[in-house]
Design a protein around this motif. Structure first.
Motif, PDB file in Angstrom:
ATOM      1  N   LEU A  96       0.859  -1.182   0.000  1.00 21.36           N
ATOM      2  CA  LEU A  96       0.000   0.000   0.000  1.00 21.36           C
ATOM      3  C   LEU A  96       0.893   1.228   0.000  1.00 21.36           C
ATOM      4  O   LEU A  96       1.717   1.394   0.909  1.00 21.36           O
ATOM      5  N   VAL A  97       0.735   2.081  -1.008  1.00 21.41           N
ATOM      6  CA  VAL A  97       1.554   3.277  -1.129  1.00 21.41           C
ATOM      7  C   VAL A  97       0.671   4.460  -1.491  1.00 21.41           C
ATOM      8  O   VAL A  97      -0.470   4.286  -1.923  1.00 21.41           O
ATOM      9  N   GLN A  98       1.227   5.641  -1.352  1.00 17.87           N
ATOM     10  CA  GLN A  98       0.502   6.848  -1.726  1.00 17.87           C
ATOM     11  C   GLN A  98       0.792   7.205  -3.177  1.00 17.87           C
ATOM     12  O   GLN A  98       1.843   6.842  -3.733  1.00 17.87           O
ATOM     13  N   ALA A  99      -0.110   7.921  -3.774  1.00 22.08           N
ATOM     14  CA  ALA A  99       0.087   8.387  -5.147  1.00 22.08           C
ATOM     15  C   ALA A  99       1.373   9.193  -5.223  1.00 22.08           C
ATOM     16  O   ALA A  99       1.691   9.958  -4.309  1.00 22.08           O
ATOM     17  N   GLY A 100       2.097   8.984  -6.306  1.00 18.55           N
ATOM     18  CA  GLY A 100       3.369   9.660  -6.482  1.00 18.55           C
ATOM     19  C   GLY A 100       4.559   8.878  -5.983  1.00 18.55           C
ATOM     20  O   GLY A 100       5.706   9.234  -6.270  1.00 18.55           O
ATOM     21  N   SER A 101       4.295   7.808  -5.244  1.00 21.01           N
ATOM     22  CA  SER A 101       5.369   6.996  -4.671  1.00 21.01           C
ATOM     23  C   SER A 101       5.950   6.041  -5.708  1.00 21.01           C
ATOM     24  O   SER A 101       5.459   5.930  -6.830  1.00 21.01           O
ATOM     25  N   SER A 102       6.986   5.362  -5.266  1.00 20.16           N
ATOM     26  CA  SER A 102       7.626   4.341  -6.099  1.00 20.16           C
ATOM     27  C   SER A 102       7.602   3.005  -5.374  1.00 20.16           C
ATOM     28  O   SER A 102       7.565   2.950  -4.144  1.00 20.16           O
ATOM     29  N   LEU A 103       7.655   1.941  -6.149  1.00 16.95           N
ATOM     30  CA  LEU A 103       7.678   0.594  -5.581  1.00 16.95           C
ATOM     31  C   LEU A 103       8.300  -0.334  -6.613  1.00 16.95           C
ATOM     32  O   LEU A 103       8.173  -0.098  -7.820  1.00 16.95           O
ATOM     33  N   ARG A 104       8.952  -1.378  -6.136  1.00 13.39           N
ATOM     34  CA  ARG A 104       9.545  -2.333  -7.057  1.00 13.39           C
ATOM     35  C   ARG A 104       8.994  -3.725  -6.800  1.00 13.39           C
ATOM     36  O   ARG A 104       9.039  -4.211  -5.657  1.00 13.39           O
ATOM     37  N   LEU A 105       8.491  -4.341  -7.839  1.00 12.14           N
ATOM     38  CA  LEU A 105       8.040  -5.725  -7.770  1.00 12.14           C
ATOM     39  C   LEU A 105       9.164  -6.636  -8.257  1.00 12.14           C
ATOM     40  O   LEU A 105       9.948  -6.259  -9.129  1.00 12.14           O
ATOM     41  N   SER A 145       8.437 -18.139 -28.781  1.00  9.82           N
ATOM     42  CA  SER A 145       8.978 -16.909 -29.348  1.00  9.82           C
ATOM     43  C   SER A 145       7.849 -15.889 -29.502  1.00  9.82           C
ATOM     44  O   SER A 145       7.430 -15.550 -30.609  1.00  9.82           O
ATOM     45  N   THR A 146       7.391 -15.410 -28.377  1.00  8.82           N
ATOM     46  CA  THR A 146       6.282 -14.478 -28.369  1.00  8.82           C
ATOM     47  C   THR A 146       6.368 -13.622 -27.126  1.00  8.82           C
ATOM     48  O   THR A 146       6.943 -14.031 -26.112  1.00  8.82           O
ATOM     49  N   TYR A 147       5.793 -12.447 -27.193  1.00  6.98           N
ATOM     50  CA  TYR A 147       5.667 -11.597 -26.016  1.00  6.98           C
ATOM     51  C   TYR A 147       4.219 -11.453 -25.603  1.00  6.98           C
ATOM     52  O   TYR A 147       3.906 -10.672 -24.706  1.00  6.98           O
ATOM     53  N   THR A 148       3.336 -12.200 -26.263  1.00  7.35           N
ATOM     54  CA  THR A 148       1.909 -12.031 -26.008  1.00  7.35           C
ATOM     55  C   THR A 148       1.233 -13.252 -25.413  1.00  7.35           C
ATOM     56  O   THR A 148       0.151 -13.128 -24.861  1.00  7.35           O
ATOM     57  N   ASN A 149       1.836 -14.415 -25.497  1.00  8.11           N
ATOM     58  CA  ASN A 149       1.230 -15.637 -24.962  1.00  8.11           C
ATOM     59  C   ASN A 149       2.175 -16.277 -23.950  1.00  8.11           C
ATOM     60  O   ASN A 149       3.302 -16.602 -24.268  1.00  8.11           O
ATOM     61  N   TYR A 150       1.688 -16.440 -22.739  1.00 10.51           N
ATOM     62  CA  TYR A 150       2.544 -16.894 -21.648  1.00 10.51           C
ATOM     63  C   TYR A 150       2.100 -18.252 -21.137  1.00 10.51           C
ATOM     64  O   TYR A 150       0.907 -18.539 -21.040  1.00 10.51           O
ATOM     65  N   ASP A 151       3.090 -19.071 -20.783  1.00 14.40           N
ATOM     66  CA  ASP A 151       2.822 -20.441 -20.360  1.00 14.40           C
ATOM     67  C   ASP A 151       2.769 -20.592 -18.848  1.00 14.40           C
ATOM     68  O   ASP A 151       2.083 -21.481 -18.343  1.00 14.40           O
ATOM     69  N   TYR A 152       3.515 -19.778 -18.162  1.00 15.41           N
ATOM     70  CA  TYR A 152       3.653 -19.939 -16.722  1.00 15.41           C
ATOM     71  C   TYR A 152       3.309 -18.628 -16.025  1.00 15.41           C
ATOM     72  O   TYR A 152       3.679 -17.555 -16.490  1.00 15.41           O
ATOM     73  N   TRP A 153       2.648 -18.768 -14.892  1.00 17.52           N
ATOM     74  CA  TRP A 153       2.196 -17.596 -14.158  1.00 17.52           C
ATOM     75  C   TRP A 153       2.567 -17.732 -12.690  1.00 17.52           C
ATOM     76  O   TRP A 153       2.464 -18.824 -12.106  1.00 17.52           O
ATOM     77  N   GLY A 154       2.959 -16.624 -12.114  1.00 21.12           N
ATOM     78  CA  GLY A 154       3.191 -16.596 -10.678  1.00 21.12           C
ATOM     79  C   GLY A 154       1.916 -16.212  -9.955  1.00 21.12           C
ATOM     80  O   GLY A 154       0.917 -15.852 -10.576  1.00 21.12           O
ATOM     81  N   GLN A 155       1.970 -16.302  -8.640  1.00 22.11           N
ATOM     82  CA  GLN A 155       0.833 -15.844  -7.868  1.00 22.11           C
ATOM     83  C   GLN A 155       0.812 -14.317  -7.908  1.00 22.11           C
ATOM     84  O   GLN A 155       1.818 -13.703  -8.174  1.00 22.11           O
ATOM     85  N   GLY A 156      -0.277 -13.731  -7.729  1.00 22.50           N
ATOM     86  CA  GLY A 156      -0.380 -12.283  -7.799  1.00 22.50           C
ATOM     87  C   GLY A 156       0.155 -11.602  -6.553  1.00 22.50           C
ATOM     88  O   GLY A 156       0.231 -12.196  -5.479  1.00 22.50           O
ATOM     89  N   THR A 157       0.518 -10.345  -6.731  1.00 19.02           N
ATOM     90  CA  THR A 157       0.902  -9.520  -5.596  1.00 19.02           C
ATOM     91  C   THR A 157       0.107  -8.221  -5.691  1.00 19.02           C
ATOM     92  O   THR A 157       0.041  -7.596  -6.744  1.00 19.02           O
ATOM     93  N   GLN A 158      -0.514  -7.840  -4.581  1.00 17.47           N
ATOM     94  CA  GLN A 158      -1.442  -6.710  -4.584  1.00 17.47           C
ATOM     95  C   GLN A 158      -0.701  -5.390  -4.452  1.00 17.47           C
ATOM     96  O   GLN A 158       0.147  -5.222  -3.560  1.00 17.47           O
ATOM     97  N   LEU A 159      -1.038  -4.464  -5.340  1.00 19.46           N
ATOM     98  CA  LEU A 159      -0.573  -3.084  -5.211  1.00 19.46           C
ATOM     99  C   LEU A 159      -1.792  -2.200  -5.033  1.00 19.46           C
ATOM    100  O   LEU A 159      -2.727  -2.257  -5.839  1.00 19.46           O
ATOM    101  N   THR A 160      -1.786  -1.409  -3.991  1.00 20.31           N
ATOM    102  CA  THR A 160      -2.844  -0.444  -3.755  1.00 20.31           C
ATOM    103  C   THR A 160      -2.223   0.936  -3.648  1.00 20.31           C
ATOM    104  O   THR A 160      -1.324   1.155  -2.836  1.00 20.31           O
ATOM    105  N   VAL A 161      -2.695   1.846  -4.488  1.00 20.83           N
ATOM    106  CA  VAL A 161      -2.185   3.214  -4.493  1.00 20.83           C
ATOM    107  C   VAL A 161      -3.294   4.133  -3.997  1.00 20.83           C
ATOM    108  O   VAL A 161      -4.349   4.238  -4.628  1.00 20.83           O
ATOM    109  N   SER A 162      -3.058   4.774  -2.883  1.00 18.70           N
ATOM    110  CA  SER A 162      -4.061   5.662  -2.316  1.00 18.70           C
ATOM    111  C   SER A 162      -3.848   7.087  -2.824  1.00 18.70           C
ATOM    112  O   SER A 162      -2.723   7.513  -3.079  1.00 18.70           O
ATOM    113  N   SER A 163      -4.934   7.805  -2.951  1.00 21.38           N
ATOM    114  CA  SER A 163      -4.864   9.182  -3.464  1.00 21.38           C
ATOM    115  C   SER A 163      -4.635  10.178  -2.348  1.00 21.38           C
ATOM    116  O   SER A 163      -4.725   9.864  -1.175  1.00 21.38           O
TER     117      SER A 163
END
Length: 119
Positions: free
Chosen positions: A10-19, A101-119
């Motif tokens: 959870l971060v404020q608008a204008g902040s930075s974060l790295r996944l 050989s594609t950038y549009t079709n993916y075979d493997y997925w990780g679990q999601g990570t939630q980003l919440t940006v508050s105003s």
């Protein structure tokens, strides 16, 4: 290939974060990795992608100039540096890998990570 995403919060608008997304298993077979996001009530959308060699990167228009995708080959990890975050960036972020050989079709997925940006 197994993917482990981390770094949301959870971060404020204008902040930075790295996944981060750590890949394991048959990483030698990976062609490219990408980040996607899904906001509540919306379809999953492409955010950014990078070739496994790190030479090519692609971005959605909505994040171009604010987000940077990068790869650490030694750690088999892909990062998404997000700057100037906006409330509309709020979503569950997923990393994905493709062995084709594609950038549009993916075979493997990780679990999601939630980003919440508050105003």
């Amino acid at each position: 290939v197994q993917l482990q995403a981390s770094g949301g919060g959870l971060v404020q608008a204008g902040s930075s974060l790295r996944l981060s997304c750590a890949a394991s298993g048959r990483t030698f077979s990976i062609y490219a990795m990408g980040w996607f996001r899904q906001a509540p009530g919306k379809e999953r959308e492409f955010v950014a992608a990078i070739s496994w060699s790190g030479g090519n990167t692609y971005y959605a228009d909505s994040v171009k100039g604010r987000f940077t995708i990068a790869r650490d080959g030694a750690k088999n990890t892909v990062y998404l540096q997000m700057n100037s975050l906006k409330p509309e960036d709020t979503a569950v972020y997923y990393c994905a890998a493709t062995t084709r050989s594609t950038y549009t079709n993916y075979d493997y997925w990780g679990q999601g990570t939630q980003l919440t940006v508050s105003s």
